[in-house]
Design a protein around this motif. Sequence first.
Motif, short mmCIF file in Angstrom:
data_model
loop_
_atom_site.label_atom_id
_atom_site.label_comp_id
_atom_site.label_asym_id
_atom_site.label_seq_id
_atom_site.Cartn_x
_atom_site.Cartn_y
_atom_site.Cartn_z
N PHE A 100 -8.05 -7.44 -2.67
CA PHE A 100 -7.25 -6.39 -2.03
C PHE A 100 -6.76 -6.83 -0.66
CE2 PHE A 100 -6.55 -2.38 0.29
CZ PHE A 100 -5.61 -1.80 -0.58
N SER A 101 -7.67 -7.29 0.20
CA SER A 101 -7.27 -7.66 1.56
C SER A 101 -6.42 -8.94 1.58
CB SER A 101 -8.51 -7.86 2.44
OG SER A 101 -9.31 -8.91 1.96
N PRO A 105 -0.24 -5.21 1.51
CA PRO A 105 -0.09 -3.87 0.90
C PRO A 105 1.34 -3.33 0.95
CG PRO A 105 -1.12 -3.70 3.06
CD PRO A 105 -1.04 -5.16 2.75
N ARG A 106 2.20 -3.95 1.77
CA ARG A 106 3.57 -3.46 1.91
C ARG A 106 4.55 -4.21 1.00
NH1 ARG A 106 4.52 -2.24 8.37
NH2 ARG A 106 2.70 -0.85 8.65
N TYR A 149 2.89 -1.65 -6.04
CA TYR A 149 2.21 -2.18 -4.86
C TYR A 149 0.74 -2.45 -5.19
CZ TYR A 149 6.32 -0.72 -2.19
OH TYR A 149 7.60 -0.58 -1.71
N PRO A 150 0.06 -3.30 -4.40
CA PRO A 150 -1.33 -3.68 -4.71
C PRO A 150 -2.28 -2.51 -4.89
CG PRO A 150 -0.44 -5.15 -3.05
CD PRO A 150 0.60 -4.09 -3.27
N HIS A 151 -2.10 -1.43 -4.12
CA HIS A 151 -3.06 -0.31 -4.20
C HIS A 151 -2.99 0.42 -5.53
CE1 HIS A 151 0.55 2.04 -3.01
NE2 HIS A 151 -0.05 3.03 -3.66
N GLU A 152 -1.99 0.14 -6.32
CA GLU A 152 -1.84 0.81 -7.61
C GLU A 152 -2.56 0.08 -8.74
OE1 GLU A 152 2.23 2.58 -8.28
OE2 GLU A 152 2.74 1.15 -6.70
N SER A 154 -6.18 -2.06 -10.33
CA SER A 154 -7.64 -2.22 -10.28
C SER A 154 -7.99 -3.57 -9.65
CB SER A 154 -8.22 -2.16 -11.70
OG SER A 154 -7.78 -3.29 -12.46
N ARG A 158 -5.65 -6.90 -9.48
CA ARG A 158 -5.25 -7.48 -8.19
C ARG A 158 -5.61 -8.97 -8.13
NH1 ARG A 158 -6.64 -2.21 -5.74
NH2 ARG A 158 -8.80 -2.91 -5.43
#
Length: 346
Positions: A100-101, A105-106, A149-152, A154, A158
């Motif tokens: 994730f990190s 994220p943008r 986007y990445p937050h969407e 699992s 990712r």
Amino acid sequence: MKNEHPPLLSVQGLKKHFEIGEKQLLKAVDGIDFTVVEGETLGIVGESGCGKSTTGNLLINLLEKTEGKIILNGKDMDSLTKEEVRNSRADIQMIFQDPFSSLNPRMRVVDIIGEPLKTHTKMKKSEIQEEVFKLMDAVGLDRSYGKRYPHEFSGGQRQRIGIARAIALRPKLIICDEPVSALDVSIQAQVLNLLIELQKEFNLTFIFIAHGLPAVKYISDRIAVMYLGKIVEITTKDQLFERPMHPYTVSLVSAVPLPDPHRRDRERVILEGDIPSNVDIPSGCRFRTRCPYAEKKCELIEPELIEMEDGHFAACHFPLNGNTSNLLSGEEGMENHEGIFANETK
């Protein structure tokens, strides 16, 4: 087992020391040597703080080394011009621990995966998009996910995005820094199998860093065991599990759970004491403070990483050869050990 192919990567005397306070050095990596042959997977395993992730960061130049040489594809990385250094970054990529990190994220998925192609190639926008779709197919992501986007996603999805980004430039070497440790066990297996499939398809070379032996054994051809900034043993995965020589390796292997109930009667080797500080490293063998077989020689002389058998290297004055029956003790062991061990391994 000797390999006739020249190494893709050769690491010689690599060190990374961090200055902390007055005249104090934290020796994260303290002089390691190893090679990686094209097409193989070298696993690096050890407890937290042993220097395995720092080693990966040094190889990809996220950290500046204190000392040593990194030779990639026959070229000393220190001798490269700025342009050659820039081009070399396409040859080494990394799959990070946190899926994730490590992703912006943008940015949408198509832009994340396509960024290396945009930076290092002269491909047109339409060509980049088509290549991104092919990469998404290769890692098992539906092309319709490209606008998300990445937050969407699992954790496993990712990580697939991160893998697609890493293989986009067809690098010569990929550093996998604990790529499955943040994932559920079932997802770990899927990601490991994906890496194996991609290695065959794109002829990739991996350095696979992890703290768990089962995952390292599953994917690796050879395994290097690190302890307190040093490599203490390196050999093929079969040799490491069948005939571990360093007492630390023996303890790691004994801790791996066995699914077969008929084989659970093996002796468990439990280490006592805490890992010493990288700032105040013990004299001689740095494992001696936790080793149940330490002798006086271990306190006085630091063991070198030497070839005990064909392709099997260990840094131990009294290698166990897989069990304690071959261990010599006392002054007799200090005087006669090398000759006796040589006879045993013939």
